[in-house]
Design an enzyme around this catalytic site. Structure first.
Site, PDB file in Angstrom:
ATOM      1  N   TYR A 273       0.736  -1.495   0.339  1.00  0.00           N
ATOM      2  CA  TYR A 273      -0.397   0.787  -0.310  1.00  0.00           C
ATOM      3  C   TYR A 273       0.899   1.204  -0.464  1.00  0.00           C
ATOM      4  O   TYR A 273       1.909   1.176   1.024  1.00  0.00           O
ATOM      5  CB  TYR A 273      -0.780   0.034   1.084  1.00  0.00           C
ATOM      6  CG  TYR A 273      -2.003  -1.009   1.635  1.00  0.00           C
ATOM      7  CD1 TYR A 273      -2.728  -0.941   0.481  1.00  0.00           C
ATOM      8  CD2 TYR A 273      -2.395  -1.896   1.789  1.00  0.00           C
ATOM      9  CE1 TYR A 273      -4.021  -1.468   0.608  1.00  0.00           C
ATOM     10  CE2 TYR A 273      -3.636  -2.986   2.163  1.00  0.00           C
ATOM     11  CZ  TYR A 273      -4.242  -2.032   1.238  1.00  0.00           C
ATOM     12  OH  TYR A 273      -5.624  -3.301   1.094  1.00  0.00           O
TER      13      TYR A 273
ATOM     14  N   LYS B 119      -2.365  -4.317  -9.082  1.00  0.00           N
ATOM     15  CA  LYS B 119      -3.228  -5.195  -8.220  1.00  0.00           C
ATOM     16  C   LYS B 119      -4.791  -3.700  -8.260  1.00  0.00           C
ATOM     17  O   LYS B 119      -4.388  -2.516  -7.511  1.00  0.00           O
ATOM     18  CB  LYS B 119      -3.789  -5.245  -7.157  1.00  0.00           C
ATOM     19  CG  LYS B 119      -4.968  -6.090  -6.280  1.00  0.00           C
ATOM     20  CD  LYS B 119      -4.356  -7.074  -5.171  1.00  0.00           C
ATOM     21  CE  LYS B 119      -5.661  -7.450  -4.771  1.00  0.00           C
ATOM     22  NZ  LYS B 119      -6.540  -6.548  -4.552  1.00  0.00           N
TER      23      LYS B 119
ATOM     24  N   HIS C 287     -11.051  -4.864  -5.158  1.00  0.00           N
ATOM     25  CA  HIS C 287     -11.038  -5.190  -4.337  1.00  0.00           C
ATOM     26  C   HIS C 287     -11.914  -6.127  -3.379  1.00  0.00           C
ATOM     27  O   HIS C 287     -12.541  -5.720  -2.156  1.00  0.00           O
ATOM     28  CB  HIS C 287     -11.157  -3.653  -3.276  1.00  0.00           C
ATOM     29  CG  HIS C 287      -9.744  -3.868  -2.094  1.00  0.00           C
ATOM     30  ND1 HIS C 287      -8.409  -3.573  -2.364  1.00  0.00           N
ATOM     31  CD2 HIS C 287     -10.015  -3.447  -0.542  1.00  0.00           C
ATOM     32  CE1 HIS C 287      -7.621  -3.244  -1.454  1.00  0.00           C
ATOM     33  NE2 HIS C 287      -8.747  -3.665  -0.485  1.00  0.00           N
TER      34      HIS C 287
END
Length: 401
Positions: A170, A273, A297
């Site tokens: 992240y 992603k 997600h």
């Protein structure tokens, strides 16, 4: 606030977590679950969905909601399943296939299945073994395990427990922390880096808001410096403490320049992603991505985003041979893996079902779930006349049955 899953005993990686008293339907509680056998014991799971019932029986309600909930009215969460269920695969016959192989090439190597364990945060919420247990199960199954930035076990411990570990990144507000995480992932022997690009802020997950969900004290963001996850533990009615924490530490303005910096910063295979628009997939490939992961997600970010199976063929067509394409969100069976392959994916990420299995039985539960997935895929390949996953990518599909 979520209640702790531990009660003072030393946890075993493979044993059950200590949780709130069992209720009706719990295997050791007041009444028999629906899938009990004639002797009153639990019958072996026949599908990954069977693990969900067992997980729900042992998890606190707010933890169950945290794992299984989506954002908004959960439209996209439901759409993921509906879209996969609408994909019909045309079997080929008289192909002479007896025992199909399941090995497949994914970023970083050849693996036992065209499957990777999706990155999922805070796995010690589900079981004391947490990330170590699920990574060990992935190692036993011969598939990659994607370790989340928000793991409740440090990346070094996960890498020691697992076989092939991908590090999921992240993007944090502090570039120095991003660089440090990459260095640690490299030093730990991670085989790839997966950057998640669809979380500028956390989606509004109403179950967590209504529950005032916060992390229990024993579950921490173990990869971040001590104290950087304090907000995630501060329970407030009507507020998701996890969302408050991520809003404070995640960088909302991630850009293509940042992706280019990351590509230059790591020599490892790079997966991007959270891609849904084919134009973004092409640009990611042109920026040096080795794979894009078509993902919404798990229905936890933009509610109203399309189901991943619905846009997968467009992404595959757009990127061509530039990079691999993987599917995430909604995969629940070996048949779903086959569907993704037939739509052009190189493989899939599997998430929630493995958390259910982890909650129900620790490492052994996760191993059983992955073994079941492998058996289902072998059956699906046999029934469609495919010698291996590569052959499944040449199957024809029909949408809507």
């Amino acid at each position: 606030m979520a209640e702790p899953l531990l009660t003072g005993d030393v946890p075993s990686e493979d044993g059950p977590a200590a949780r709130r008293p069992p209720g009706p339907g719990h295997p050791s509680g007041l009444g028999r679950p629906e899938n009990a056998d004639a002797a009153g014991g639990l019958a072996p799971p026949a599908s990954l969905a069977d693990f969900a019932e067992r997980a729900r029986a042992v998890l606190p309600a707010d933890v169950w909601d945290f794992v299984n909930g989506g954002s908004g009215t959960e439209t996209t969460l439901a759409a993921n399943r509906a879209a996969l269920d609408r994909v019909a695969v045309l079997p080929r016959v008289l192909t002479g296939v007896d025992r199909p192989r399941t090995e497949a090439v994914l970023p970083g190597g050849t693996y036992a299945l065209p499957v990777a364990v999706a990155p999922m945060a805070y796995q010690r919420l589900l079981h004391p073994g947490g990330e170590r247990a699920l990574a060990a199960a992935a190692r036993a199954a011969g598939v990659p395990y994607a370790a989340s930035t928000l793991s409740s076990t440090p990346i070094e411990g996960i890498a020691a427990a697992g076989g092939t570990v991908w590090f999921q990144l992240y993007w944090l507000r502090e570039r120095a922390l991003v660089a440090d995480l990459l260095d640690r992932a490299h030093a730990a022997g991670c085989a790839a880096v997966m950057v998640t690009v669809d979380v500028p802020v956390l989606g509004r997950r109403l179950r967590d808001v209504r529950n005032g969900f916060a992390l229990p004290a024993h579950v921490t963001a173990a990869n971040l410096p001590r104290g950087r996850d304090d907000l995630a533990h501060q329970g407030t009615p009507g507020v998701s403490a996890v969302a408050a924490h991520t809003d404070a530490v995640f960088a909302p303005a991630l850009s293509w320049a940042d992706l280019a910096w990351l590509r230059a910063r790591t020599p490892l295979p790079l997966l991007v992603k959270g891609v849904l628009d084919p134009r973004d997939a092409v640009r990611a490939a042109e920026t040096g991505a080795d794979a894009v992961v078509v993902s919404n997600h798990g229905g936890r970010q933009l509610d109203g985003a399309p189901a991943t199976a619905a846009v997968l063929p467009e992404v595959v067509a757009a990127v061509g041979e530039r990079c691999a394409v993987l599917l995430d969100s909604g995969v629940r069976s070996g048949t779903d893996v086959l569907r993704a392959l037939a739509l052009g994916a190189a493989g899939v990420l599997v998430g929630r079902p493995l958390l259910w299995a982890l909650a129900a039985g620790g490492r052994a539960g996760a191993e059983a779930a992955l073994a079941l997935l492998a058996a289902e895929l072998r059956d699906a390949l046999t029934l469609t006349g495919c010698a291996d996953p590569a052959a499944a990518r040449h199957l024809s599909t029909r949408i809507g049955g």
